[in-house]
Design a protein around this motif. Structure first.
Motif, PDB file in Angstrom:
ATOM      1  N   ASP A   1       0.832  -1.212   0.000  1.00  0.00           N
ATOM      2  CA  ASP A   1       0.000   0.000   0.000  1.00  0.00           C
ATOM      3  C   ASP A   1       0.866   1.262   0.000  1.00  0.00           C
ATOM      4  OD1 ASP A   1      -2.177  -1.669   0.074  1.00  0.00           O
ATOM      5  OD2 ASP A   1      -2.699  -1.262   2.177  1.00  0.00           O
ATOM      6  N   GLU A   2       1.949   1.209   0.808  1.00  0.00           N
ATOM      7  CA  GLU A   2       2.832   2.380   0.889  1.00  0.00           C
ATOM      8  C   GLU A   2       3.513   2.639  -0.454  1.00  0.00           C
ATOM      9  OE1 GLU A   2       3.303   4.508   3.248  1.00  0.00           O
ATOM     10  OE2 GLU A   2       5.320   5.360   3.012  1.00  0.00           O
ATOM     11  N   LEU A   3       3.979   1.555  -1.087  1.00  0.00           N
ATOM     12  CA  LEU A   3       4.652   1.694  -2.388  1.00  0.00           C
ATOM     13  C   LEU A   3       3.696   2.306  -3.417  1.00  0.00           C
ATOM     14  CD1 LEU A   3       7.276   1.007  -4.025  1.00  0.00           C
ATOM     15  CD2 LEU A   3       6.106  -1.107  -4.708  1.00  0.00           C
ATOM     16  N   CYS A   4       2.463   1.794  -3.448  1.00  0.00           N
ATOM     17  CA  CYS A   4       1.484   2.299  -4.418  1.00  0.00           C
ATOM     18  C   CYS A   4       1.103   3.746  -4.116  1.00  0.00           C
ATOM     19  CB  CYS A   4       0.236   1.409  -4.429  1.00  0.00           C
ATOM     20  SG  CYS A   4       0.549  -0.244  -5.078  1.00  0.00           S
ATOM     21  N   ALA A   5       1.016   4.083  -2.815  1.00  0.00           N
ATOM     22  CA  ALA A   5       0.655   5.453  -2.436  1.00  0.00           C
ATOM     23  C   ALA A   5       1.736   6.437  -2.890  1.00  0.00           C
ATOM     24  CB  ALA A   5       0.450   5.538  -0.921  1.00  0.00           C
TER      25      ALA A   5
ATOM     26  N   VAL B   1      -1.742  -3.705 -11.395  1.00  0.00           N
ATOM     27  CA  VAL B   1      -1.565  -4.951 -10.654  1.00  0.00           C
ATOM     28  C   VAL B   1      -2.096  -6.088 -11.511  1.00  0.00           C
ATOM     29  CG1 VAL B   1      -2.135  -6.214  -8.540  1.00  0.00           C
ATOM     30  CG2 VAL B   1      -1.857  -3.719  -8.466  1.00  0.00           C
ATOM     31  N   ASP B   2      -1.326  -7.161 -11.606  1.00  0.00           N
ATOM     32  CA  ASP B   2      -1.771  -8.286 -12.433  1.00  0.00           C
ATOM     33  C   ASP B   2      -2.506  -9.320 -11.569  1.00  0.00           C
ATOM     34  OD1 ASP B   2       0.112  -9.878 -11.191  1.00  0.00           O
ATOM     35  OD2 ASP B   2       1.413 -10.076 -12.946  1.00  0.00           O
ATOM     36  N   PRO B   3      -3.044 -10.383 -12.152  1.00  0.00           N
ATOM     37  CA  PRO B   3      -3.907 -11.305 -11.387  1.00  0.00           C
ATOM     38  C   PRO B   3      -3.192 -12.094 -10.291  1.00  0.00           C
ATOM     39  CG  PRO B   3      -4.368 -11.484 -13.739  1.00  0.00           C
ATOM     40  CD  PRO B   3      -3.139 -10.652 -13.611  1.00  0.00           C
ATOM     41  N   ILE B   4      -1.853 -12.139 -10.298  1.00  0.00           N
ATOM     42  CA  ILE B   4      -1.148 -12.821  -9.217  1.00  0.00           C
ATOM     43  C   ILE B   4      -0.573 -11.809  -8.213  1.00  0.00           C
ATOM     44  CG2 ILE B   4       1.059 -13.057 -10.454  1.00  0.00           C
ATOM     45  CD1 ILE B   4      -0.556 -15.655  -8.078  1.00  0.00           C
TER      46      ILE B   4
ATOM     47  N   THR C   1      -1.554 -23.117  -0.925  1.00  0.00           N
ATOM     48  CA  THR C   1      -2.008 -22.830   0.440  1.00  0.00           C
ATOM     49  C   THR C   1      -0.814 -22.644   1.371  1.00  0.00           C
ATOM     50  OG1 THR C   1      -2.105 -25.214   0.847  1.00  0.00           O
ATOM     51  CG2 THR C   1      -4.166 -24.121   0.243  1.00  0.00           C
ATOM     52  N   ASP C   2      -1.054 -21.870   2.450  1.00  0.00           N
ATOM     53  CA  ASP C   2      -0.047 -21.781   3.500  1.00  0.00           C
ATOM     54  C   ASP C   2      -0.326 -22.879   4.534  1.00  0.00           C
ATOM     55  OD1 ASP C   2      -2.150 -20.954   5.098  1.00  0.00           O
ATOM     56  OD2 ASP C   2      -1.407 -18.922   5.409  1.00  0.00           O
ATOM     57  N   ALA C   3       0.411 -22.866   5.648  1.00  0.00           N
ATOM     58  CA  ALA C   3       0.284 -23.936   6.643  1.00  0.00           C
ATOM     59  C   ALA C   3      -1.101 -23.974   7.277  1.00  0.00           C
ATOM     60  CB  ALA C   3       1.356 -23.757   7.725  1.00  0.00           C
ATOM     61  N   GLN C   4      -1.833 -22.853   7.215  1.00  0.00           N
ATOM     62  CA  GLN C   4      -3.197 -22.808   7.764  1.00  0.00           C
ATOM     63  C   GLN C   4      -4.261 -23.148   6.727  1.00  0.00           C
ATOM     64  OE1 GLN C   4      -0.874 -20.386   9.119  1.00  0.00           O
ATOM     65  NE2 GLN C   4      -0.947 -21.925  10.765  1.00  0.00           N
ATOM     66  N   GLY C   5      -3.851 -23.451   5.526  1.00  0.00           N
ATOM     67  CA  GLY C   5      -4.810 -23.781   4.476  1.00  0.00           C
ATOM     68  C   GLY C   5      -5.391 -22.574   3.754  1.00  0.00           C
ATOM     69  N   ILE C   6      -4.867 -21.393   4.021  1.00  0.00           N
ATOM     70  CA  ILE C   6      -5.320 -20.175   3.332  1.00  0.00           C
ATOM     71  C   ILE C   6      -4.655 -20.114   1.962  1.00  0.00           C
ATOM     72  CG2 ILE C   6      -5.389 -17.647   3.423  1.00  0.00           C
ATOM     73  CD1 ILE C   6      -5.110 -17.932   6.501  1.00  0.00           C
ATOM     74  N   THR C   7      -5.443 -19.792   0.933  1.00  0.00           N
ATOM     75  CA  THR C   7      -4.877 -19.800  -0.423  1.00  0.00           C
ATOM     76  C   THR C   7      -4.330 -18.432  -0.818  1.00  0.00           C
ATOM     77  OG1 THR C   7      -6.913 -19.181  -1.551  1.00  0.00           O
ATOM     78  CG2 THR C   7      -6.569 -21.543  -1.141  1.00  0.00           C
ATOM     79  N   VAL C   8      -3.440 -18.466  -1.801  1.00  0.00           N
ATOM     80  CA  VAL C   8      -2.907 -17.233  -2.397  1.00  0.00           C
ATOM     81  C   VAL C   8      -4.062 -16.379  -2.909  1.00  0.00           C
ATOM     82  CG1 VAL C   8      -1.588 -16.361  -4.385  1.00  0.00           C
ATOM     83  CG2 VAL C   8      -0.653 -18.212  -2.963  1.00  0.00           C
ATOM     84  N   GLY C   9      -5.026 -17.006  -3.572  1.00  0.00           N
ATOM     85  CA  GLY C   9      -6.153 -16.271  -4.131  1.00  0.00           C
ATOM     86  C   GLY C   9      -6.960 -15.549  -3.055  1.00  0.00           C
TER      87      GLY C   9
ATOM     88  N   ASP D   1      -7.381 -11.392  -2.627  1.00  0.00           N
ATOM     89  CA  ASP D   1      -8.683 -10.717  -2.519  1.00  0.00           C
ATOM     90  C   ASP D   1      -8.782  -9.903  -1.230  1.00  0.00           C
ATOM     91  OD1 ASP D   1      -9.552 -11.683  -4.950  1.00  0.00           O
ATOM     92  OD2 ASP D   1     -10.464 -13.490  -4.085  1.00  0.00           O
ATOM     93  N   ARG D   2      -8.315 -10.495  -0.126  1.00  0.00           N
ATOM     94  CA  ARG D   2      -8.405  -9.807   1.164  1.00  0.00           C
ATOM     95  C   ARG D   2      -7.624  -8.495   1.141  1.00  0.00           C
ATOM     96  NH1 ARG D   2      -5.493  -9.583   6.045  1.00  0.00           N
ATOM     97  NH2 ARG D   2      -3.791 -10.840   5.200  1.00  0.00           N
ATOM     98  N   LEU D   3      -6.432  -8.530   0.530  1.00  0.00           N
ATOM     99  CA  LEU D   3      -5.583  -7.332   0.515  1.00  0.00           C
ATOM    100  C   LEU D   3      -5.911  -6.399  -0.651  1.00  0.00           C
ATOM    101  CD1 LEU D   3      -2.129  -8.995   1.325  1.00  0.00           C
ATOM    102  CD2 LEU D   3      -3.585  -7.726   2.906  1.00  0.00           C
ATOM    103  N   GLY D   4      -6.728  -6.872  -1.592  1.00  0.00           N
ATOM    104  CA  GLY D   4      -7.068  -6.039  -2.749  1.00  0.00           C
ATOM    105  C   GLY D   4      -5.983  -6.020  -3.814  1.00  0.00           C
ATOM    106  N   TYR D   5      -5.272  -7.128  -3.976  1.00  0.00           N
ATOM    107  CA  TYR D   5      -4.191  -7.176  -4.966  1.00  0.00           C
ATOM    108  C   TYR D   5      -4.385  -8.269  -6.017  1.00  0.00           C
ATOM    109  CZ  TYR D   5      -1.629  -3.466  -2.752  1.00  0.00           C
ATOM    110  OH  TYR D   5      -1.270  -2.223  -2.284  1.00  0.00           O
ATOM    111  N   ARG D   6      -5.645  -8.628  -6.285  1.00  0.00           N
ATOM    112  CA  ARG D   6      -5.901  -9.472  -7.457  1.00  0.00           C
ATOM    113  C   ARG D   6      -6.313  -8.523  -8.572  1.00  0.00           C
ATOM    114  NH1 ARG D   6      -8.610 -15.059  -8.394  1.00  0.00           N
ATOM    115  NH2 ARG D   6      -8.869 -15.199  -6.152  1.00  0.00           N
ATOM    116  N   GLY D   7      -5.346  -8.116  -9.377  1.00  0.00           N
ATOM    117  CA  GLY D   7      -5.603  -7.118 -10.414  1.00  0.00           C
ATOM    118  C   GLY D   7      -5.937  -7.746 -11.751  1.00  0.00           C
TER     119      GLY D   7
END
Ligand SMILES: [Zn+2]
Length: 433
Positions: free
Chosen positions: A59-63, A74-77, A172-180, A184-190
């Motif tokens: 966010d700081e870099l983009c700001a 931002v691209d889809p990954i 997925t990470d160790a908690q089973g949370i996916t990259v996708g 979405d949570r951070l708003g960086y699926r462009g």
């Protein structure tokens, strides 16, 4: 192509007094500012890819970029592309940058230095009011480290086509949370189509992550390529038994057998050559209980060398030693190769620009092969790419103790600025002369 030595100074390209210059205070302040995102008590960083701290740094870099009027895409990954438009936007761009994610207890400069040196180049061009012919695009690659989501080099891998977008999103990470989910949570699926971005040349600045530049008092490492990497899992299968009732002559101790193999791996450089890097980084023992003789052990082995033929030699030694240990210790061994990365040769013309830029600024430089993997390996499959290294204290990296001197940071950004300025004026066909 002629190489200009330091101080020869008769080249038209050599910077004059009114040319753009790195602002050392701004560069160092920006490095310090970004080190607050994910800062650890030990003075390092815990900025895993697509975690909250990575989101803050993004966010700081983009700001900063938006305040400057740069184009942010931002691209889809989740790779971020920040473009300072050139005079002719139809021309392939200059790509600079690296990654903002870190290891769980990593340092402040691995990756971040390359992004922020690139940002400083863009801002220095602004200061001088200079419009380059080609656009200059700063990139922050998603999940370079691979510490949270495997594999590493994920964002650049999607662009290079070594991994599909769908596969990358599903990691997925160790908690089973996916990259996708995290994108979405951070708003960086462009939606930016980065795979169609035409790149004239790519420059990645990075800390060396090894001791050679500091030890030899050299300002800049001109990176000619990345060494080949092979990973092996070695399974040692014995028999778990009671520690108190089993005589030593009756044991099939998988851990003792594995220990013999660790010794062999550690000594491989003696017989192959001094460029070999042979490491057992991980051991998994079962059942891993004090009063049980271990029945099973798995060693995770990392072998690296610039020359694949030397890796063949090392692999042969490993396989022979595994067979011998099996014979001697009454266990069964299996050697499985789990990764093969061929060596990467960086573009000679791009490497030469870095060498000439360093010489024009009076900075000492030496050619070197990278011991670590970098996103530039993926970039190199699509465009002329190279890297420049700056020293790091005691060669330390992937640790909170990672450190650089202020002048090293400034030197690297200054050489990058000069190389980018020259490359940005090049005509098609990549010839800088
Ligand atoms: Zn890195």
């Amino acid at each position: 192509m002629a190489t200009i030595s330091a101080g020869s100074g008769t080249n038209d390209d050599a910077p004059g007094p009114s040319d753009p210059r790195i602002d050392p205070d701004r560069l160092l302040a920006t490095l310090s500012r970004f080190a607050t995102f994910g800062a650890t008590d030990g003075g390092g960083l815990n900025r895993l890819s697509l975690g909250d701290a990575d989101g803050q740094a993004r966010d700081e870099l983009c700001a900063i970029a938006r305040r400057r009027g740069y184009r942010v895409e931002v691209d889809p990954i989740g790779n971020i592309f920040i473009t300072r438009p050139g005079l002719d936007e139809t021309l392939p761009v200059l790509l600079v940058g690296s990654h903002l994610d870190s290891q769980p207890f990593g340092g402040r400069y691995d990756g971040a230095y390359g992004v922020l040196a690139g940002l400083e180049v863009l801002r220095s061009l602004d200061d001088a009011g200079l419009r380059t012919r080609r656009s200059v695009t700063l990139v922050d690659w998603t999940n370079e480290e691979g510490a949270r989501f495997s594999p590493g080099l994920l964002g650049s891998g999607v662009v290079a086509g070594t991994i599909s977008l769908a596969d990358a999103h599903a990691r997925t990470d160790a908690q089973g949370i996916t990259v996708g989910q995290e994108l979405d949570r951070l708003g960086y699926r462009g939606a930016f189509d980065s795979s169609s971005l035409a790149v004239h040349r790519s420059f990645e600045t990075h800390i060396e992550q090894g001791p050679v530049l500091e030890r030899t008092g050299t300002d800049i490492g001109v990176v000619t390529g990345v060494q080949a990497i092979r990973w092996f899992d070695v399974l040692v299968q014995g028999q778990d038994r009671h520690a108190g009732t089993t005589a030593h002559s009756d044991r099939q101790d998988a851990l003792v057998a594995a220990a013999r193999l660790i010794e062999v791996v550690d000594r491989m450089a003696d017989t192959v050559d001094e460029k070999l890097r042979a490491t057992v980084g991980e051991i998994r023992v079962q059942p891993n209980s004090r009063n049980v003789i271990p029945g099973r052990a798995v060693l995770a082995i990392d072998l690296r060398h610039p020359d694949p033929a030397r890796l063949d030699q090392a692999e042969e030694q490993l396989r022979r030693a595994a067979a011998e240990v099996a014979e001697q210790r009454g266990v069964r061994t299996e050697v499985h190769q789990v990764l093969e990365m061929p060596p990467t040769a960086f573009d000679a013309g791009t490497t030469d620009l870095i060498r000439r830029a360093a010489a024009s600024l009076g900075r000492s430089a030496m050619e070197m092969s990278s011991g670590a993997g970098h996103d530039s390996m993926n970039v190199a499959s699509r465009a002329p790419a190279s890297m420049l290294f700056i020293p790091c204290v005691d060669g330390l990296s992937h640790t909170q103790a990672e450190d650089i001197h202020d002048e090293w940071a400034v030197n690297g950004a200054s050489v990058l600025l000069t190389a980018v300025r020259w490359a940005a004026e090049e005509a098609a066909g990549h010839s800088p002369e």
